[in-house]
Scaffold this motif. Structure first.
Motif, PDB file in Angstrom:
ATOM      1  N   UNK A 259      -1.350   7.759  -7.844  1.00 54.07           N
ATOM      2  CA  UNK A 259      -2.219   7.895  -9.016  1.00 54.07           C
ATOM      3  C   UNK A 259      -2.892   9.268  -9.049  1.00 54.07           C
ATOM      4  N   UNK A 260      -3.043   9.900  -7.880  1.00 55.02           N
ATOM      5  CA  UNK A 260      -3.649  11.236  -7.842  1.00 55.02           C
ATOM      6  C   UNK A 260      -2.751  12.278  -8.492  1.00 55.02           C
ATOM      7  N   UNK A 261      -1.468  11.948  -8.689  1.00 53.18           N
ATOM      8  CA  UNK A 261      -0.536  12.913  -9.287  1.00 53.18           C
ATOM      9  C   UNK A 261      -0.334  12.686 -10.788  1.00 53.18           C
ATOM     10  N   UNK A 262      -1.045  11.719 -11.370  1.00 50.92           N
ATOM     11  CA  UNK A 262      -0.855  11.407 -12.794  1.00 50.92           C
ATOM     12  C   UNK A 262      -1.438  12.499 -13.676  1.00 50.92           C
ATOM     13  N   UNK A 263      -2.675  12.860 -13.429  1.00 53.54           N
ATOM     14  CA  UNK A 263      -3.345  13.888 -14.211  1.00 53.54           C
ATOM     15  C   UNK A 263      -4.567  14.367 -13.443  1.00 53.54           C
ATOM     16  N   UNK A 264      -5.201  15.411 -13.916  1.00 55.20           N
ATOM     17  CA  UNK A 264      -6.344  15.986 -13.197  1.00 55.20           C
ATOM     18  C   UNK A 264      -7.516  15.009 -13.130  1.00 55.20           C
ATOM     19  N   UNK A 265      -7.752  14.266 -14.219  1.00 52.97           N
ATOM     20  CA  UNK A 265      -8.867  13.311 -14.222  1.00 52.97           C
ATOM     21  C   UNK A 265      -8.650  12.218 -13.186  1.00 52.97           C
ATOM     22  N   UNK A 266      -7.426  11.727 -13.107  1.00 52.40           N
ATOM     23  CA  UNK A 266      -7.137  10.683 -12.117  1.00 52.40           C
ATOM     24  C   UNK A 266      -7.178  11.251 -10.704  1.00 52.40           C
ATOM     25  N   UNK A 267      -6.733  12.486 -10.541  1.00 54.23           N
ATOM     26  CA  UNK A 267      -6.776  13.097  -9.211  1.00 54.23           C
ATOM     27  C   UNK A 267      -8.220  13.201  -8.728  1.00 54.23           C
ATOM     28  N   UNK A 268      -9.115  13.616  -9.639  1.00 57.28           N
ATOM     29  CA  UNK A 268     -10.521  13.735  -9.264  1.00 57.28           C
ATOM     30  C   UNK A 268     -11.097  12.378  -8.856  1.00 57.28           C
ATOM     31  N   UNK A 269     -10.736  11.327  -9.594  1.00 53.29           N
ATOM     32  CA  UNK A 269     -11.227   9.987  -9.260  1.00 53.29           C
ATOM     33  C   UNK A 269     -10.583   9.481  -7.976  1.00 53.29           C
ATOM     34  N   UNK A 270      -9.287   9.750  -7.811  1.00 59.06           N
ATOM     35  CA  UNK A 270      -8.569   9.256  -6.637  1.00 59.06           C
ATOM     36  C   UNK A 270      -8.996   9.949  -5.353  1.00 59.06           C
ATOM     37  N   UNK A 271      -9.536  11.166  -5.462  1.00 63.69           N
ATOM     38  CA  UNK A 271      -9.963  11.900  -4.274  1.00 63.69           C
ATOM     39  C   UNK A 271     -11.400  11.576  -3.870  1.00 63.69           C
ATOM     40  N   UNK A 272     -12.026  10.667  -4.601  1.00 60.10           N
ATOM     41  CA  UNK A 272     -13.363  10.229  -4.204  1.00 60.10           C
ATOM     42  C   UNK A 272     -13.300   9.559  -2.830  1.00 60.10           C
ATOM     43  N   UNK A 273     -14.241   9.829  -1.964  1.00 64.31           N
ATOM     44  CA  UNK A 273     -14.193   9.336  -0.581  1.00 64.31           C
ATOM     45  C   UNK A 273     -14.233   7.813  -0.490  1.00 64.31           C
ATOM     46  N   UNK A 274     -14.843   7.167  -1.482  1.00 65.91           N
ATOM     47  CA  UNK A 274     -14.901   5.703  -1.431  1.00 65.91           C
ATOM     48  C   UNK A 274     -13.515   5.082  -1.607  1.00 65.91           C
ATOM     49  N   UNK A 275     -12.603   5.778  -2.282  1.00 62.71           N
ATOM     50  CA  UNK A 275     -11.239   5.269  -2.469  1.00 62.71           C
ATOM     51  C   UNK A 275     -10.507   5.191  -1.136  1.00 62.71           C
ATOM     52  N   UNK A 276     -10.823   6.103  -0.225  1.00 71.78           N
ATOM     53  CA  UNK A 276     -10.093   6.228   1.037  1.00 71.78           C
ATOM     54  C   UNK A 276     -10.889   5.700   2.226  1.00 71.78           C
ATOM     55  N   UNK A 277     -11.966   5.018   1.954  1.00 77.61           N
ATOM     56  CA  UNK A 277     -12.805   4.513   3.037  1.00 77.61           C
ATOM     57  C   UNK A 277     -12.019   3.576   3.953  1.00 77.61           C
ATOM     58  N   UNK A 278     -12.025   3.879   5.261  1.00 76.63           N
ATOM     59  CA  UNK A 278     -11.355   3.045   6.249  1.00 76.63           C
ATOM     60  C   UNK A 278      -9.859   3.258   6.358  1.00 76.63           C
ATOM     61  N   UNK A 279      -9.268   4.135   5.535  1.00 79.09           N
ATOM     62  CA  UNK A 279      -7.821   4.353   5.552  1.00 79.09           C
ATOM     63  C   UNK A 279      -7.426   5.193   6.771  1.00 79.09           C
ATOM     64  N   UNK A 280      -6.318   4.811   7.422  1.00 79.94           N
ATOM     65  CA  UNK A 280      -5.752   5.608   8.502  1.00 79.94           C
ATOM     66  C   UNK A 280      -4.540   6.349   7.967  1.00 79.94           C
ATOM     67  N   UNK A 281      -4.624   7.673   7.951  1.00 72.60           N
ATOM     68  CA  UNK A 281      -3.504   8.483   7.484  1.00 72.60           C
ATOM     69  C   UNK A 281      -2.441   8.568   8.576  1.00 72.60           C
ATOM     70  N   UNK A 282      -1.162   8.497   8.187  1.00 71.42           N
ATOM     71  CA  UNK A 282      -0.038   8.605   9.127  1.00 71.42           C
ATOM     72  C   UNK A 282       0.661   9.929   8.869  1.00 71.42           C
TER      73      UNK A 282
END
Length: 439
Positions: free
Chosen positions: A73-96
Motif C-alpha cells: 500500500x505504501x507504493x500506491x501513491x504519496x498520500x498512502x505512503x505517508x500514512x503507511x510509513x506511520x510508526x503505529x502501522x509497523x508497531x511490533x513488526x519484525x523485518x526480515x
C-alpha cells in the motif's frame, strides 16, 4: 480493497477505525463521508471514495494488514505512503532482511517506520552496518546464519547498543566464547539471549554472562554440549567467583546439555528465586534427586522433562508436593513414568493446563486418577500410550471440560468409538490422530 479479502472485512476495520477516532460509522454507500475532507469529497467521483480518507484513518486501516501488504500500500501513491510509513502501522513488526549490498535508503526507511526488531536471513554484508544504520534496534535475530563468526559479531557489538534487549544467535555454530565476552562487556542491558546449537560455547562463557548481564531474563543454551554444572553455578551465583550471577533470570533452556546433572538443579533452586520455566529435556543425567531440588521452587510454572530417562514416579511425587503453581508439565518419553505418577499429579498439581505423557507406561487406571483434579487441562498429549483404550477417551471427553487439543496418535488400542467420544464434545477443537490405527 482486495488486500482485505472481502468488503465485509474492510467495513469492519473502518468501523473499528472510526471507533478509535470517536467518529460515527454506518455500513452504507456513503459510509466514508464523515471520514474525508469536504474538498476531497466534492472533487472525488462520488462521495466516500477510499482515496479521500483522512491519513489518521488510513493509518489505522493499514495497521491491520500483514507485513507484505503494508509495503504494497505504501507504493500506491504519496498520500498512502505517508500514512503507511506511520510508526503505529509497523508497531511490533519484525523485518526480515537478506544482509547484502542494499539500497542506501533501506536503513533510513526502517528507522522512519519505527522498526526496532530485525531478523537477518542471510549475511553477505557486515552486521555492523545494520546496527549502525538502525540505532534504535531492540531485537536482533541472526538464527541460522551459519557463516557468522566471532570477527563479525565482535565488530558489530564492540560498542554499547543501549536499546538492544534481545539477541538470537541460535545455530550460529562457529561463534565461541569470544563473542560472548564482547556481549557481556558491552550489551549490559540485554534481557534475552538465544544460544541454542552454539556448540563451541563453553562453561567459561557462562562465567562471562554471570559477570556482565545482570538484567538477563531469558537464556537458551540448547545443545551447548560443553556446558557443565560449574557453568550453572556461575549463572546462579553459587560460585565464589561470581557471588551474584544472573539472579533475575526467569526462563532457562538446558535441553540436550548432556553434562548437566542433579547438581545443576540444586544450584537452580538455590540461586533463581524468580525462575518461571525450565527446559531439561534430553538431559539424561537428571534424576529424581534433582526433581526434589526443583520442588523447592514455588515460582516455577513450566517444566519440560521429556526423555529424561533417569526420572520416575518418585520424582513426580516431589514435584507434586512443592510446585503448586505449575501449569505446564512435559513427561513424554520417560519410560519410568506410570499410573502412580498420575496419582501424584492428581494430589498436588491441580492447576495444570498442559500435560504431555507421550510414550509413557500409563493405562486407563492412570487417566482415572486425573479425573476430578485436572479440570483446567487445555492440552493433553497421550500419543503412543499403547495401553490406553476407549474407556480413557470416554473419561477425558466427559470430565476434561476445558480441553481444546488432544494427541492420540499411535494409541493402537483405541477405536473409532473412542474417537467419537471426543468428537461429540464441542469444546475439543483439535484431535491429532496422525499415526492413529482404528479398528
Amino acid at each position: 480493497m482486495a488486500l482485505f479479502h472481502s468488503e465485509k472485512r474492510f467495513h469492519s476495520i473502518v468501523a473499528e477505525a472510526s471507533s478509535s477516532t470517536r467518529l460515527p460509522y454506518h455500513n452504507s454507500p456513503s459510509s466514508f463521508s464523515f471520514l474525508v475532507s469536504p474538498i476531497e469529497a466534492t472533487t472525488a467521483r462520488g462521495t466516500g471514495h477510499i482515496s479521500c480518507l483522512f491519513p489518521e484513518i488510513l493509518t489505522i486501516i493499514f495497521s491491520h494488514l500483514d507485513v507484505r501488504d503494508k509495503g504494497r500500500v505504501a507504493r500506491v501513491c504519496l498520500a498512502w505512503k505517508e500514512a503507511a510509513y506511520n510508526k503505529t502501522v509497523w508497531k511490533g513488526v519484525e523485518a526480515r532482511l537478506h544482509l547484502r549490498r542494499t539500497h542506501p535508503a533501506l536503513f533510513p526507511s526502517l528507522v522512519q517506520r519505527g522498526i526496532q526488531r530485525i531478523q537477518v536471513v542471510s549475511v553477505k554484508r557486515s552486521v555492523s552496518d545494520l546496527v549502525e544504520g538502525v540505532p534504535g534496534l531492540r531485537s536482533l535475530n541472526l538464527s541460522g546464519c551459519y557463516n557468522v563468526t566471532d570477527v563479525i559479531m565482535t565488530h558489530a557489538l564492540s560498542h554499547d547498543l543501549p536499546s538492544l534487549v534481545s539477541l538470537n544467535l541460535s545455530l550460529c555454530k562457529v561463534i565461541t566464547d569470544s563473542t560472548i565476552a564482547c556481549i557481556a562487556g558491552h550489551q549490559k542491558q540485554l534481557q534475552e539471549l538465544e544460544l541454542g546449537g552454539c556448540a563451541q560455547i563453553t562453561t567459561n562463557a557462562l562465567l562471562l554472562l554471570a559477570c556482565g548481564l545482570s538484567n538477563l531474563r531469558r537464556l537458551n543454551l540448547r545443545s551447548c554440549c560443553k556446558i557443565t554444572d560449574e557453568g550453572v553455578a556461575y549463572l546462579t551465583g553459587q560460585s565464589h567467583t561470581v557471588p551474584t550471577g544472573t539472579a533475575m533470570l526467569e526462563h532457562i533452556v538446558l535441553q540436550d546439555c548432556q553434562k548437566i546433572t542433579d547438581v545443576s538443579l540444586k544450584y537452580l533452586s538455590l540461586g533463581f528465586s524468580q525462575l518461571k520455566s525450565v527446559n531439561l529435556s534430553f538431559c539424561t543425567g537428571v534424576t529424581d534427586s534433582g526433581l526434589e531440588c526443583l520442588s523447592r521452587m514455588p515460582s516455577l510454572q513450566e517444566l519440560d522433562l521429556r526423555a529424561c530417562d533417569g526420572i520416575s514416579d518418585h520424582g513426580v511425587g516431589y514435584l507434586a508436593e512443592g510446585l503448586t503453581r505449575l501449569s505446564v508439565l512435559h513427561l513424554s518419553f520417560c519410560d519410568r513414568i506410570t499410573d502412580t505418577a498420575l496419582l501424584h499429579i492428581s494430589h498436588g498439581l491441580i492447576h495444570l493446563t498442559a500435560l504431555s505423557l507421550c510414550d509413557c507406561s500409563i493405562s486407563d487406571e492412570g487417566i482415572q486418577h486425573l479425573i476430578g483434579s485436572s479440570q483446567d487441562i487445555v492440552k493433553l498429549n497421550i500419543g503412543q500410550c499403547d495401553r490406553l483404550t476407549d474407556a480413557s477417551l470416554e473419561l477425558i471427553a466427559q470430565n476434561f471440560t476445558q480441553l481444546h487439543t488432544i494427541d492420540i496418535y499411535g494409541c493402537t488400542r483405541i477405536t473409532k468409538l473412542g474417537v467419537k467420544h471426543l468428537r461429540d464434545q464441542p469444546h475439543i477443537s483439535a484431535i491429532n490422530m496422525e499415526l492413529f490405527a482404528a479398528s
